[in-house]
Design an enzyme around this catalytic site. Structure first.
Site, PDB file in Angstrom:
ATOM      1  N   ALA A  66       0.698  -1.050   0.000  1.00  0.00           N
ATOM      2  CA  ALA A  66      -0.058   0.118   0.157  1.00  0.00           C
ATOM      3  C   ALA A  66       0.890   1.253  -0.079  1.00  0.00           C
ATOM      4  O   ALA A  66       2.213   1.076   0.453  1.00  0.00           O
ATOM      5  CB  ALA A  66      -0.849  -0.002   1.129  1.00  0.00           C
ATOM      6  N   GLY A 111       0.737  -5.133   0.946  1.00  0.00           N
ATOM      7  CA  GLY A 111      -0.284  -5.106   0.228  1.00  0.00           C
ATOM      8  C   GLY A 111      -0.088  -5.922  -1.424  1.00  0.00           C
ATOM      9  O   GLY A 111      -0.792  -6.263  -2.018  1.00  0.00           O
ATOM     10  N   GLU A 114      -0.087  -9.412  -0.537  1.00  0.00           N
ATOM     11  CA  GLU A 114      -1.641  -9.760  -0.459  1.00  0.00           C
ATOM     12  C   GLU A 114      -2.393  -9.702  -1.908  1.00  0.00           C
ATOM     13  O   GLU A 114      -3.354 -10.748  -2.080  1.00  0.00           O
ATOM     14  CB  GLU A 114      -2.284  -8.405   0.435  1.00  0.00           C
ATOM     15  CG  GLU A 114      -1.685  -8.755   1.958  1.00  0.00           C
ATOM     16  CD  GLU A 114      -2.234  -7.431   2.774  1.00  0.00           C
ATOM     17  OE1 GLU A 114      -1.864  -6.219   2.568  1.00  0.00           O
ATOM     18  OE2 GLU A 114      -2.899  -7.863   3.582  1.00  0.00           O
ATOM     19  N   GLU A 134       4.566  -5.100   7.276  1.00  0.00           N
ATOM     20  CA  GLU A 134       3.579  -3.806   7.788  1.00  0.00           C
ATOM     21  C   GLU A 134       3.898  -3.624   9.405  1.00  0.00           C
ATOM     22  O   GLU A 134       3.990  -2.353   9.691  1.00  0.00           O
ATOM     23  CB  GLU A 134       2.141  -4.292   8.055  1.00  0.00           C
ATOM     24  CG  GLU A 134       1.378  -4.220   6.697  1.00  0.00           C
ATOM     25  CD  GLU A 134       1.550  -5.309   5.746  1.00  0.00           C
ATOM     26  OE1 GLU A 134       2.553  -6.171   6.117  1.00  0.00           O
ATOM     27  OE2 GLU A 134       0.959  -5.418   4.634  1.00  0.00           O
TER      28      GLU A 134
END
Ligand code: HXC
Length: 260
Positions: A66, A111, A114, A134
Site C-alpha cells: 500500500a 499489499g 496480499e 507492515e
C-alpha cells in the site's frame, strides 16, 4: 478506460493487467485500487478472456505495498475504508470466474504480497522478494494478508512472516509454498503466458467450475464440499464442451471448445 495507474491489454484469450506506478514501485493508493476494481469488473464481464495475468510495471517491483505516503494522512475511519476497499477488490480478483496468475516480477511486499495471494497461481522471478513488512510501520496487513497467508502456508509460518517482517527471496518463498515456480526474470512473462495459454486451451467452463469448486469447497466442511463438487460435475455435463471434449478424445482428435 482512461486509467492513470492500470494497464489492461488483451492478447487472444489472455488479459494482462499491469499495476503501473513504477516510480513508487507500483504502490497501491486509493485511486489505483478503484481503477483496479474497474479493470476487474471489465474482465469479469468479458467472455473472450479465459485467463488473466497480473504483474507490475518496471523491472524492480510487482507491488511494494500500500502507498505509505497515502496512508500517512489517514484517520482511523479512512484507514478502515481503505482496508475494506482493498479487501473488496482482492476478493473480486479471487472470485473472478477466470483463473488469475500473478507474475511476481520483483518486490511483492505488504499489499503486494496480499494481491499475489488473492491470485490463483503465483510465479516469481528469481529477483522477487516477498513479505509482510507492515509491523515495521506499526500497522498490520489489512488487505486480507492475516487471513490468506495462514490458509496458504502453515499458520506458524504465517505468523512468523507477519511478526518478523522478514523478506523472503523467491527460492525461500517457493520452499514454503508461497509461490508455485521460480523462473529467471527475462523468462517470467513467457512462462506465465505459456501456462495461461495451456489453461486457455482447456474447456473454459470446466476450468471455471474447477476454480469455483476449490474456492467454495475450501469454505465448507469436507462432506458438503464433495457434495458441491458433484453438483458442479453435473453442471459440466450440461455443456456442449463436455460433448466436444469426450467425443474428441474417443475420436482421437483435438477438442475445439466453444465456451458453451
Ligand atoms: C509508497 C513507496 C513504497 C510504498 C517504495 N516506495 N515502496 N512509496 N509506498 N509502499 C517509493 C520509495 O519511497 C521511493 O520513492 C521509490 O518508491 C523507490 O523505492 P526505494 O525505497 O528508493 O527503493 P529501494 O531502496 O530499492 O527499496 C525497495 C524497498 C523499499 C525495499 C521495496 O522501497 C521499501 O521498503 N518499501 C516499503 C515496503 C513496505 O513496507 N510495504 C508495505 C506497506 S504497508 P522516492 O520518491 O524516494 O524515489 C501495506 C499495508 C497493506 O502494504 C494493507 C493496507 C490496508
Amino acid at each position: 478506460m482512461g486509467w492513470n495507474n492500470i494497464l489492461l491489454e488483451k492478447e487472444d484469450n489472455l488479459a494482462v493487467m499491469t499495476i503501473n506506478r513504477p516510480k513508487v514501485l507500483n504502490a497501491l493508493n486509493g485511486e489505483t485500487l478503484r481503477e483496479l476494481d474497474e479493470a476487474v469488473e471489465q474482465i469479469a464481464a468479458d467472455d473472450e478472456v479465459r485467463v488473466v495475468i497480473i504483474t507490475g510495471a518496471g523491472e524492480k517491483a510487482f507491488v511494494a505495498g500500500a502507498d505509505i505516503a497515502f496512508m500517512q494522512t489517514l484517520t482511523p475511519l479512512e484507514a478502515r475504508q481503505f482496508s475494506r476497499l482493498g479487501q473488496k477488490v482482492f476478493s473480486k480478483i479471487e472470485n473472478l470466474p477466470q483463473p488469475v496468475i500473478a507474475a511476481i516480477n520483483g518486490f511483492a511486499l505488504g499489499g503486494g504480497c496480499e494481491l499475489a495471494m488473492a491470485c490463483d497461481i503465483r510465479i516469481a522471478s528469481e529477483n522477487a522478494k516477498l513479505g509482510q513488512p507492515e509491523v515495521n510501520l506499526g500497522i498490520i496487513a489489512g488487505f486480507g494478508g492475516t487471513q490468506r497467508l495462514p490458509r496458504l502456508v502453515n499458520p506458524g509460518l504465517a505468523k512468523e512472516i507477519l511478526f518478523t517482517a522478514d523478506m523472503y527471496d523467491a527460492e525461500a518463498a517457493h520452499r514454503i509454498g508461497l509461490v508455485n515456480h521460480v523462473v529467471p526474470a527475462a523468462e517470467l512473462m513467457n512462462f506465465c503466458k505459456n501456462m495461461a495459454r495451456r489453461i486457455a486451451a482447456r474447456g473454459p467452463i470446466a476450468v471455471r467450475l474447477s476454480k469455483e469448486a476449490v474456492n467454495e469447497g475450501l469454505e465448507m466442511d469436507l462432506e458438503k464440499a464433495i457434495a458441491h463438487e458433484a453438483d458442479l460435475f453435473a453442471v459440466a455435463f450440461a455443456t456442449e464442451d463436455r460433448n466436444e471434449g469426450i467425443s474428441a478424445f474417443l475420436a482421437k482428435k483435438k477438442p475445439e471448445f466453444k465456451n458453451k
